[in-house]
Design a protein around this motif. Structure first.
Motif, mmCIF file in Angstrom:
data_model
loop_
_atom_site.group_PDB
_atom_site.id
_atom_site.type_symbol
_atom_site.label_atom_id
_atom_site.label_comp_id
_atom_site.label_asym_id
_atom_site.label_seq_id
_atom_site.Cartn_x
_atom_site.Cartn_y
_atom_site.Cartn_z
ATOM 1 N N ALA A 196 64.076 -20.536 -5.281
ATOM 2 C CA ALA A 196 65.381 -19.897 -5.123
ATOM 3 C C ALA A 196 66.354 -20.891 -4.490
ATOM 4 C CB ALA A 196 65.263 -18.640 -4.256
ATOM 5 N N PRO A 197 67.657 -20.682 -4.686
ATOM 6 C CA PRO A 197 68.648 -21.608 -4.109
ATOM 7 C C PRO A 197 68.622 -21.597 -2.585
ATOM 8 C CG PRO A 197 69.631 -20.150 -5.758
ATOM 9 C CD PRO A 197 68.280 -19.595 -5.451
ATOM 10 N N ILE A 198 69.156 -22.647 -2.024
ATOM 11 C CA ILE A 198 69.426 -22.727 -0.582
ATOM 12 C C ILE A 198 70.926 -22.920 -0.435
ATOM 13 C CG2 ILE A 198 68.911 -23.877 1.595
ATOM 14 C CD1 ILE A 198 66.446 -22.699 0.202
ATOM 15 N N GLU A 199 71.583 -21.979 0.188
ATOM 16 C CA GLU A 199 73.033 -22.051 0.413
ATOM 17 C C GLU A 199 73.298 -21.572 1.836
ATOM 18 O OE1 GLU A 199 75.282 -23.319 -1.605
ATOM 19 O OE2 GLU A 199 73.923 -23.682 -3.300
ATOM 20 N N GLY A 242 70.722 -32.934 -7.896
ATOM 21 C CA GLY A 242 71.190 -31.959 -8.870
ATOM 22 C C GLY A 242 70.472 -30.628 -8.832
ATOM 23 N N ILE A 243 69.400 -30.520 -8.026
ATOM 24 C CA ILE A 243 68.616 -29.287 -8.018
ATOM 25 C C ILE A 243 69.417 -28.106 -7.479
ATOM 26 C CG2 ILE A 243 66.602 -28.153 -6.966
ATOM 27 C CD1 ILE A 243 65.111 -30.786 -7.189
ATOM 28 N N ALA A 244 70.281 -28.338 -6.497
ATOM 29 C CA ALA A 244 71.066 -27.248 -5.921
ATOM 30 C C ALA A 244 71.865 -26.530 -7.007
ATOM 31 C CB ALA A 244 71.996 -27.775 -4.827
ATOM 32 N N GLN A 245 72.530 -27.292 -7.874
ATOM 33 C CA GLN A 245 73.320 -26.676 -8.941
ATOM 34 C C GLN A 245 72.423 -26.059 -10.005
ATOM 35 O OE1 GLN A 245 76.566 -26.129 -8.963
ATOM 36 N NE2 GLN A 245 76.375 -25.044 -10.905
ATOM 37 N N GLN A 246 71.316 -26.701 -10.324
ATOM 38 C CA GLN A 246 70.398 -26.165 -11.327
ATOM 39 C C GLN A 246 69.876 -24.794 -10.919
ATOM 40 O OE1 GLN A 246 67.383 -29.169 -11.820
ATOM 41 N NE2 GLN A 246 68.860 -30.714 -12.477
ATOM 42 N N LEU A 247 69.557 -24.627 -9.629
ATOM 43 C CA LEU A 247 69.042 -23.348 -9.160
ATOM 44 C C LEU A 247 70.127 -22.274 -9.191
ATOM 45 C CD1 LEU A 247 66.737 -24.463 -6.223
ATOM 46 C CD2 LEU A 247 66.038 -23.429 -8.393
ATOM 47 N N LEU A 248 71.376 -22.651 -8.917
ATOM 48 C CA LEU A 248 72.464 -21.676 -9.001
ATOM 49 C C LEU A 248 72.618 -21.153 -10.422
ATOM 50 C CD1 LEU A 248 75.277 -23.271 -6.788
ATOM 51 C CD2 LEU A 248 73.728 -21.409 -6.187
ATOM 52 N N LEU A 292 70.205 -21.188 -12.761
ATOM 53 C CA LEU A 292 68.987 -20.471 -13.135
ATOM 54 C C LEU A 292 68.953 -19.073 -12.538
ATOM 55 C CD1 LEU A 292 66.054 -20.505 -14.343
ATOM 56 C CD2 LEU A 292 65.313 -21.394 -12.118
ATOM 57 N N CYS A 293 69.442 -18.953 -11.323
ATOM 58 C CA CYS A 293 69.251 -17.718 -10.561
ATOM 59 C C CYS A 293 70.497 -16.849 -10.439
ATOM 60 C CB CYS A 293 68.747 -18.059 -9.157
ATOM 61 S SG CYS A 293 67.229 -19.040 -9.128
ATOM 62 N N GLY A 294 71.639 -17.307 -10.941
ATOM 63 C CA GLY A 294 72.853 -16.518 -10.772
ATOM 64 C C GLY A 294 73.958 -16.969 -11.692
ATOM 65 N N SER A 295 75.161 -16.934 -11.166
ATOM 66 C CA SER A 295 76.346 -17.226 -11.968
ATOM 67 C C SER A 295 76.669 -18.711 -12.044
ATOM 68 C CB SER A 295 77.558 -16.502 -11.366
ATOM 69 O OG SER A 295 77.853 -17.029 -10.065
ATOM 70 N N GLY A 296 75.934 -19.524 -11.306
ATOM 71 C CA GLY A 296 76.241 -20.943 -11.255
ATOM 72 C C GLY A 296 77.164 -21.308 -10.111
ATOM 73 N N ARG A 329 67.628 -15.275 -3.329
ATOM 74 C CA ARG A 329 66.503 -14.848 -4.161
ATOM 75 C C ARG A 329 66.701 -15.323 -5.584
ATOM 76 N NH1 ARG A 329 68.982 -10.162 -2.653
ATOM 77 N NH2 ARG A 329 67.223 -9.701 -1.291
ATOM 78 N N CYS A 330 65.633 -15.242 -6.350
ATOM 79 C CA CYS A 330 65.707 -15.597 -7.758
ATOM 80 C C CYS A 330 64.685 -14.774 -8.522
ATOM 81 C CB CYS A 330 65.430 -17.087 -7.961
ATOM 82 S SG CYS A 330 65.770 -17.677 -9.641
ATOM 83 N N ASP A 331 65.110 -14.214 -9.659
ATOM 84 C CA ASP A 331 64.232 -13.430 -10.528
ATOM 85 C C ASP A 331 63.792 -14.279 -11.718
ATOM 86 O OD1 ASP A 331 64.533 -11.286 -8.862
ATOM 87 O OD2 ASP A 331 65.806 -10.124 -10.211
ATOM 88 N N TYR A 332 62.500 -14.189 -12.039
ATOM 89 C CA TYR A 332 61.925 -14.931 -13.148
ATOM 90 C C TYR A 332 61.331 -13.955 -14.160
ATOM 91 C CZ TYR A 332 62.332 -19.260 -10.456
ATOM 92 O OH TYR A 332 62.817 -20.339 -9.752
ATOM 93 N N PRO A 333 61.934 -13.820 -15.339
ATOM 94 C CA PRO A 333 61.332 -12.983 -16.384
ATOM 95 C C PRO A 333 60.013 -13.602 -16.857
ATOM 96 C CG PRO A 333 63.640 -13.495 -16.868
ATOM 97 C CD PRO A 333 63.222 -14.398 -15.758
ATOM 98 N N VAL A 334 58.993 -12.783 -16.962
ATOM 99 C CA VAL A 334 57.683 -13.263 -17.402
ATOM 100 C C VAL A 334 57.635 -13.253 -18.923
ATOM 101 C CG1 VAL A 334 55.200 -12.829 -17.349
ATOM 102 C CG2 VAL A 334 56.589 -12.451 -15.289
ATOM 103 N N ARG A 335 57.267 -14.385 -19.511
ATOM 104 C CA ARG A 335 57.226 -14.501 -20.969
ATOM 105 C C ARG A 335 55.805 -14.657 -21.512
ATOM 106 N NH1 ARG A 335 61.988 -16.967 -19.335
ATOM 107 N NH2 ARG A 335 63.855 -16.192 -20.398
#
Length: 283
Positions: A115-118, A149-155, A157-161, A170-176
């Motif tokens: 999940a992001p750190i902000e 670049g990970i900070a932006q990548q997580l934003l 992946l996990c939200g609006s950017g 937090r971050c939600d991961y759909p299971v595939r």
């Protein structure tokens, strides 16, 4: 020692690893977080974290190691603990439990949920690094573009950017793909307060796979689940972390540093939020 990660790379990458070692002065080579071998992806097979002990699973499972593979250990040293001076000689070693396995042995893999750190500067703190952009630039300078670049990548992946500053992220991961979860490890740094991994949160099928309500950096352990949990496509895995910027004033090695808006980074003064799930694929 901040941590040590044990990764297995296949025989096809062994020549590349030996060449990297040979071209770098001294033993080993410098890398952050992964093997440092470019696109070569190692299998995250184990880790040592402060006060961590061996966790042996009872099931017929294991991380596969093909003949000719190499074990790569990525060690992270925290020089904040020595005020930047060289530390003692590293005498770490790795011991493996090996089995030939059978056709019934389930191959394990490690699934990192991040999940992001902000985390803004605490009330009453100020300084140049309390600006998010300056903090991201500082992480990039210390660890390179990939980590920076990970900070932006997580934003993204996990939200609006866009960053949403706050103690809890937090971050939600759909299971595939179907899988079975056998164990979990929660990893943060010195400002971490709590970490949790949930399966299908907010539903009638909700389960908690990992819950560390009082995170202690000096007491991180891989925790086998009481019973392995099956996860299927359509499920959701959520990782949630809470950090506390006021802890910076209480941790001796951090209190000497200027305040910063904390984002994702490899340094002990940076932060992470990762729930490592030890899993196997299921049919």
């Amino acid at each position: 020692m901040h941590h040590a990660v044990v990764q297995v790379i296949g025989p096809e990458a062994a020549t590349l690893a030996h060449a990297k070692d040979a071209e770098t002065p001294g033993p080993g080579w410098t890398c952050f977080g992964d093997t440092g071998l470019g696109r070569v992806a190692g299998t995250y097979a184990s880790a040592w974290t402060p006060n961590g002990t061996e966790s042996v699973l009872k099931q017929d499972v294991g991380f596969p190691v093909k003949p000719g593979s190499l074990i790569v250990v990525q060690a992270h040293y925290n020089l904040l603990a020595t005020d930047g001076r060289p530390g003692e000689t590293d005498r770490s070693s790795v011991r493996l439990r090996l089995t030939d396995g059978t056709s019934a042995t389930e191959p394990l893999r490690t699934l990192p949920l991040q999940a992001p750190i902000e985390l803004p500067c605490a009330s009453g703190e100020s300084g140049a690094l309390c600006e998010r952009a300056a903090s991201v630039a500082d992480v990039t300078k210390r660890f390179g573009d990939r980590v920076g670049g990970i900070a932006q990548q997580l934003l993204e992946l996990c939200g609006s950017g866009k960053p949403v500053p706050g103690d809890t992220q937090r971050c939600d991961y759909p299971v595939r793909q179907p899988m079975t979860v056998y164990a979990a490890l929660g990893h943060m740094h010195m400002l971490g307060r709590s970490i949790k991994v949930e399966l299908n949160p907010g539903t009638a099928q909700a389960q908690t796979l990992l819950d560390v309500p009082n995170f202690d950096f000096d007491n991180q352990k891989t925790q086998p689940l009481p019973t392995p949990v099956g996860v299927k496509p359509g499920d959701t895995l959520r990782v949630t972390c809470t950090h506390d910027a006021t802890l910076r004033r209480q941790v001796p090695s951090l209190s000497k540093l200027p305040p910063r808006y904390v984002v994702w980074g490899d340094g002990s003064s940076d932060e992470m939020c990762t729930g490592f799930m030890i899993t196997s694929a299921t049919e």
